[in-house]
Design an enzyme around this catalytic site. Structure first.
Site, PDB file in Angstrom:
ATOM      1  N   GLU A 161       0.796  -1.246   0.000  1.00 15.41           N
ATOM      2  CA  GLU A 161       0.000   0.000   0.000  1.00 15.41           C
ATOM      3  C   GLU A 161       0.823   1.287   0.000  1.00 15.41           C
ATOM      4  O   GLU A 161       0.511   2.232   0.717  1.00 15.41           O
ATOM      5  CB  GLU A 161      -0.988  -0.014   1.180  1.00 15.41           C
ATOM      6  CG  GLU A 161      -1.923  -1.215   1.145  1.00 15.41           C
ATOM      7  CD  GLU A 161      -3.001  -1.196   2.224  1.00 15.41           C
ATOM      8  OE1 GLU A 161      -2.957  -0.333   3.115  1.00 15.41           O
ATOM      9  OE2 GLU A 161      -3.883  -2.070   2.172  1.00 15.41           O
ATOM     10  N   GLU A 268      -5.899 -10.862  -1.775  1.00 12.33           N
ATOM     11  CA  GLU A 268      -6.797 -10.690  -0.610  1.00 12.33           C
ATOM     12  C   GLU A 268      -8.247 -10.617  -1.067  1.00 12.33           C
ATOM     13  O   GLU A 268      -8.997  -9.718  -0.696  1.00 12.33           O
ATOM     14  CB  GLU A 268      -6.417  -9.417   0.156  1.00 12.33           C
ATOM     15  CG  GLU A 268      -4.959  -9.370   0.580  1.00 12.33           C
ATOM     16  CD  GLU A 268      -4.567  -8.107   1.331  1.00 12.33           C
ATOM     17  OE1 GLU A 268      -5.447  -7.371   1.815  1.00 12.33           O
ATOM     18  OE2 GLU A 268      -3.355  -7.851   1.446  1.00 12.33           O
TER      19      GLU A 268
HETATM   20  C1  XIL Z   1      -6.465  -6.517   7.888  1.00 18.98           C
HETATM   21  C2  XIL Z   1      -6.805  -7.694   8.766  1.00 18.98           C
HETATM   22  O1  XIL Z   1      -7.701  -8.530   8.079  1.00 18.98           O
HETATM   23  C3  XIL Z   1      -7.397  -7.231  10.063  1.00 18.98           C
HETATM   24  O2  XIL Z   1      -7.567  -8.335  10.958  1.00 18.98           O
HETATM   25  C4  XIL Z   1      -6.509  -6.186  10.724  1.00 18.98           C
HETATM   26  O3  XIL Z   1      -7.142  -5.664  11.844  1.00 18.98           O
HETATM   27  C5  XIL Z   1      -6.166  -5.072   9.748  1.00 18.98           C
HETATM   28  O4  XIL Z   1      -5.626  -5.612   8.565  1.00 18.98           O
HETATM   29  N1  XIL Z   1      -5.079  -4.784   3.283  1.00 18.98           N
HETATM   30  C6  XIL Z   1      -4.071  -5.589   3.778  1.00 18.98           C
HETATM   31  C7  XIL Z   1      -4.353  -6.494   4.915  1.00 18.98           C
HETATM   32  O5  XIL Z   1      -2.979  -5.630   3.193  1.00 18.98           O
HETATM   33  O6  XIL Z   1      -3.220  -6.702   5.714  1.00 18.98           O
HETATM   34  C8  XIL Z   1      -5.511  -5.994   5.754  1.00 18.98           C
HETATM   35  O7  XIL Z   1      -5.806  -6.967   6.737  1.00 18.98           O
HETATM   36  C9  XIL Z   1      -6.705  -5.683   4.895  1.00 18.98           C
HETATM   37  C10 XIL Z   1      -6.373  -4.621   3.881  1.00 18.98           C
END
Ligand code: XIL
Length: 372
Positions: A161, A268
């Protein structure tokens, strides 16, 4: 060839009816197929999760090729204060994947936003840490973490990110980019490559299918390529929303990455059924109203599940079409009850995945396994 006799014809009809699908699309009384087998030879199918509970282990190991630890490899979890490393949870996950013949996908060495960076990284006794100090700390973190899991991870999301959402900005404003521009990104990949030369190194981000963010992604990748920085793949996070899946934009980004000689991971994947985009629109004016929105507790209406199923199938058709560059499609959690979209960006009962809260396959699962 002669026509079948009436007896043969009726036997054929009988056999066909025995093997045909039931009304919800599920073959009667059989184990659901395994996603990792359905897409074998095309791409891995992964899952992002925290520690796997005993009740979940059978589903996880049967369905998926590998696991992305949801939080336990993040900086804030691993090194909350300088020099104190918490490897317990990540080690357990590495043990679980190894003993079940699964891959481990590392996530993430740098999450390039201040609210996800332990404060000490950016600070030097109350003053902002200099670029030199920040980069030295980053190198050390990566050497320690990627070194420990050397040979145990298949890949690393090295930087997460780092690209800005605002049209007029290139990199996300943060202590990282303010002090070190693109340099922290290059250093992270170089350090990861030295620490684990076999790992596939990924730049991971959301929204990089959108044309404006895609242009910035390509600018970053070109800059890194020019400096011979070892970037092997891009992770498209894939946190999409029902009825707003940007199919054409996703395809355009995949094609652009292929043209650059890069691999693609969908890292994701989830499909929010209570779209959240409005949370950030109009300077956040709709937030009070949205915070009360919870239309699908306790159940998601069948017509919504059917639309979700169609859209998931559309995504998998696209992934299969581009299987020459897509190496993995990973879901962001095992079942609806565990998704982060139940609490981000507000609390609601969400249904974004292929398995429901009882870990039963949903209509989306049955549509996805039909995709060839
Ligand atoms: C999220 C997790 O799912 C949560 O449990 C945590 O509180 C915050 O992070 N993008 C990403 C992930 O790269 O690491 C994130 O995961 C969701 C968005």
């Amino acid at each position: 060839m002669s026509a079948p006799t009436p007896l043969v014809a009726s036997l054929v009809t009988l056999l066909a009816s025995l093997s045909s699908d039931s009304a919800d699309g599920a073959p009667p009384d059989s184990q659901p197929p395994a996603l990792r087998e359905v897409f074998a030879g095309k791409f891995d199918v992964g899952v992002g999760t925290g520690a796997v509970r005993p009740s979940e282990a059978a589903l996880v190991t049967r369905q998926f090729s590998g696991i992305t630890p949801e939080n336990s490899l993040k900086m804030a979890h691993l090194q909350p204060t300088e020099g104190t490393f918490n490897f317990g949870e990540a080690d357990e996950m590495a043990g679980f994947t190894a003993s079940n013949g699964m891959k481990l996908y590392g996530h993430t060495l740098v999450w390039a936003r201040d609210d996800r960076t332990p404060a000490w990284f950016l600070d030097d006794g109350g003053k902002p840490a200099t670029k030199e100090l920040l980069l030295a700390r980053l190198r050390k973190h990566i050497e320690t973490v990627a070194g420990r899991y050397r040979g145990k991870v298949a890949s690393w999301d090295v930087v997460n990110e780092a690209i800005a959402d605002e049209d007029e900005k290139y990199l996300r404003p943060s202590g990282w980019s303010d002090r070190a521009g693109e340099e922290f990104i290059a250093l992270a990949f170089e350090a990861a490559h030295r620490a684990d030369p076999e790992a596939v190194l990924i730049y991971n981000d959301y929204g990089v299918e959108q044309p404006k963010k895609r242009a910035k992604l390509l600018r970053l990748l070109r800059a890194l390529k020019e400096k011979h920085v070892p970037v092997h793949a891009v992770g498209i996070q894939g946190h999409w929303e029902i009825d707003r899946v940007p199919f054409a934009d996703i395809e355009a980004t995949i094609n652009a990455l292929r043209d650059m000689g890069l691999k693609v991971m969908i890292t994701e994947l989830d499909l929010d059924v209570i779209p959240r985009g409005g949370w950030w629109a109009d300077g956040g004016k709709k937030r009070d109203e949205l915070a009360k929105l919870n239309p699908y507790a306790p159940a998601c209406p069948p017509e919504v599940l059917a639309r979700q199923a169609e859209q998931y199938a559309g995504l998998f058709r696209l992934f299969v079409k581009h299987a020459d560059v897509i190496e993995r499609v990973g879901f962001w959690n095992l079942h609806d009850g565990k998704s982060w979209l139940n609490y981000f960006p507000w609390r609601r009962t969400n249904h974004p995945l292929l398995f429901d809260r009882e870990m039963r396959p949903k209509p989306a699962f049955w549509k996805v396994v039909e995709v060839r």
